[in-house]
Design a protein around this motif. Structure first.
Motif, short mmCIF file in Angstrom:
data_model
loop_
_atom_site.label_atom_id
_atom_site.label_comp_id
_atom_site.label_asym_id
_atom_site.label_seq_id
_atom_site.Cartn_x
_atom_site.Cartn_y
_atom_site.Cartn_z
N LEU A 175 92.59 70.17 -42.21
CA LEU A 175 92.90 70.90 -43.45
C LEU A 175 92.92 69.97 -44.65
O LEU A 175 92.60 70.39 -45.77
N GLY A 176 93.31 68.72 -44.43
CA GLY A 176 93.29 67.74 -45.52
C GLY A 176 91.88 67.61 -46.08
O GLY A 176 91.66 67.66 -47.30
N TYR A 177 90.92 67.47 -45.17
CA TYR A 177 89.52 67.38 -45.60
C TYR A 177 89.10 68.66 -46.31
O TYR A 177 88.46 68.63 -47.37
N PHE A 178 89.48 69.82 -45.72
CA PHE A 178 89.11 71.12 -46.30
C PHE A 178 89.60 71.23 -47.74
O PHE A 178 88.86 71.65 -48.64
N ALA A 188 93.52 78.20 -50.68
CA ALA A 188 93.53 78.83 -49.35
C ALA A 188 93.84 77.77 -48.30
O ALA A 188 94.58 78.02 -47.33
N GLY A 189 93.31 76.56 -48.49
CA GLY A 189 93.60 75.44 -47.58
C GLY A 189 95.07 75.04 -47.64
O GLY A 189 95.71 74.76 -46.61
N PHE A 219 91.50 84.89 -46.08
CA PHE A 219 91.02 85.70 -44.95
C PHE A 219 89.49 85.68 -44.85
O PHE A 219 88.94 85.74 -43.77
N ALA A 220 88.81 85.56 -46.03
CA ALA A 220 87.34 85.58 -46.02
C ALA A 220 86.76 84.33 -45.36
O ALA A 220 85.73 84.38 -44.69
N VAL A 221 87.44 83.17 -45.54
CA VAL A 221 86.89 81.92 -44.98
C VAL A 221 87.56 81.55 -43.66
O VAL A 221 87.58 80.38 -43.27
N GLN A 222 88.14 82.54 -42.99
CA GLN A 222 88.85 82.30 -41.72
C GLN A 222 88.02 81.46 -40.72
O GLN A 222 88.54 80.51 -40.13
N ASP A 223 86.73 81.81 -40.58
CA ASP A 223 85.88 81.10 -39.61
C ASP A 223 85.89 79.61 -39.90
O ASP A 223 86.00 78.79 -38.99
N LYS A 224 85.76 79.31 -41.18
CA LYS A 224 85.68 77.91 -41.61
C LYS A 224 87.04 77.23 -41.42
O LYS A 224 87.13 76.11 -40.92
#
Lengths: 248, 249
Positions: B198-201, B216-217, B42-47
């Motif tokens: 998401l793969g890259y993330f 998280a990813g 939830f914290a990295v939602q923007d990303k």
């Protein structure tokens, strides 16, 4: 109505050909009923498909009112063994399918459709799907679908064979009443002797494969609802049974 | 419906419990506990959102293209026996070829952008869709076709009134199976020469040794797959009503 001369048909299977029917001659008068009876595999269904224009005979000719039964002829209705109802359509959609396929505006035929639904006692089932109906109700839907087209020839392939005894007798009576009312020429295939004797004005007995006609019986007492329990009915059944046995 | 939702909730709780148990037993930072992962999620939602959208775009376009081309091909092969006879060897020979191995070739020809990723997903899914749809079209009860023909239907009417609806449940099965494959392919294509998806993330978090963010990813990718499955389910229920008559009671 129907004139068939010298019809033969064979199926190809793994490079061998199996003769289904051979040298069939028929003459069925308008507004009469005709039962075709014979043992399994005698080509009854093949013969019905040929009369309905779903199959082309290899030899011989079929004329319905003087013209060949091409798939587009509008006045032939065919009810196949499993009724041919579309599982993804509701009762109403199934009943009006023939009208829609012929590009007719179903709204114009609302009265006709409603009358038929009422007559077949399926008016309160119109939103159901075929899988929600009993066998007898499915058969009523199939009959209703063919009636909407007001056919002058009705072809049925073992129409009542999968119904339980009482439902079958009931729906045979329903069919008789329809026939008396609309007077459409009706040809049906059956393996039930009682059914052939009860519904067939003419009874055509086929021998086992390849099917050929053993005998054609005129059956003047047919269509009397009280006939089922009379002794002459049983005598007639016995007669058909012995002809059938001789042909096997 | 309520029963079904509660069923899903219980299943999710069990999965999280197993996850927690595994992380507890492994006691290794590579396999973090669920709670910090969800908090980071939830914290990295923007990303994550940007990457999620990039992935969603690729997978939907890839699967969509495969369906749009594969379904008609499968239906035609199922209906026209002669054509199927000619095409069957091609389909069978190319089906087991690991098309993912062509990634370098595809990247060189179609470039490093979205097109190469979408193409690879589409070409892999395409064969599954064709084969399943063809088999569905083949297994239609011939009596249905004859009986609608006897009502005077032409080939086009036969196609959209009988063959297409009859094959529809099979098509949905094909799409459902393919979606799992599509997400796996998506992940793989996103691990090369790209900075979105998401793969890259996930791979980026890995190289930064940020295992919690990596998980998280993984959660985001799983949710992507789950929501696609749900979407397919809903579409099937809407378009194949006759199969779900007992459920609506």
């Amino acid at each position: 109505m129907i004139k068939a001369q010298g019809i033969s048909y064979s199926y190809k299977q793994n490079n061998t050909s199996i003769q289904a029917i051979t040298d069939i001659n028929l003459d069925i008068l308008p507004s009469t009923t005709c039962a075709i009876i014979g043992p399994s595999g005698c080509g009854k269904t093949t013969l019905l498909y040929i009369l309905g224009g779903l199959l082309k005979p290899e030899e011989g000719t079929v004329l319905i009112n003087g013209s060949p039964p091409t798939g587009k002829r509008k006045d032939i209705a065919i009810i196949l063994q499993e009724y041919g109802l579309l599982p993804w359509n509701t009762v109403l959609e199934n009943v009006t399918l023939g009208l829609k396929i012929r590009g007719l505006n179903t709204a114009h035929y609302k009265d006709r459709v409603n009358a038929i639904l009422e007559e077949m006692e399926i008016k309160n089932q119109i939103d159901k799907y075929p899988s929600q109906l009993s066998g007898g109700q499915r058969q009523r839907v199939a009959i209703a679908r063919s009636l909407t087209l007001q056919p002058d020839l009705l072809l049925m392939d073992e129409p009542f064979s999968s119904l339980d005894a009482l439902t079958r007798e009931h729906i045979q009576n329903v069919f008789l009443n329809l026939w008396k009312k609309y007077q459409m020429t009706s040809v049906f295939v059956t393996h039930s002797i009682e059914e052939a004797v009860f519904l067939g004005q003419k009874i055509i007995v086929l021998s086992s494969g390849p099917g050929r006609i053993t005998e054609q019986l005129e059956n003047s007492h047919f269509a009397r609802e009280d006939w089922r329990s009379s002794s002459s009915f049983f005598e007639q059944c016995q007669k058909v049974r012995s002809i059938l046995k001789a042909g096997v | 419906m309520l029963k079904k939702i509660s069923h899903y909730i219980i299943t999710i709780i069990i999965v999280i419990l197993i996850w927690w148990l595994l992380s507890f037993m492994l006691n290794n930072s590579v396999f973090p506990r669920p709670l910090p992962v969800f908090m980071t999620f939830f914290a990295v939602q923007d990303k994550i959102q940007g990457h999620l959208l990039a992935s969603l775009f690729r997978v939907i376009l890839g699967v969509g293209t495969a369906i749009l081309i594969g379904v008609p091909c499968g239906l035609i092969l199922g209906m026209v026996k002669k054509l199927d006879h000619i095409m069957a060897p091609f389909v069978y020979l190319s089906y087991p070829v690991p098309k993912i191995a062509f990634l370098p070739v595809v990247l060189l020809i179609l470039g490093l952008g979205d097109l190469s990723k979408i193409f690879l997903i589409a070409i892999i899914i395409f064969f599954q869709v064709v084969v399943t749809t063809r088999d569905a079209a083949r297994s239609i009860n011939p009596e249905l076709i004859l009986s609608v023909k006897s009502l005077g239907a032409n080939n086009w009417q036969l196609f959209y009134r009988v063959i297409f609806p009859a094959a529809l449940p099979g098509i949905f099965t094909a799409v459902r199976i393919s979606t799992g494959t599509a997400i796996a392919v998506l992940f793989f294509t996103e691990t090369f020469a790209t900075f979105s998806g998401l793969g890259y993330f996930i791979m980026d978090a890995w190289t930064r040794v940020n295992y919690i963010e990596m998980f998280a990813g993984i959660v985001a990718l799983s949710l992507l797959g789950l929501s696609l499955f749900l979407l397919i389910d809903i579409l099937e229920r809407v378009s194949c009503k006759w199969l779900y008559l007992d459920d609506s009671k």
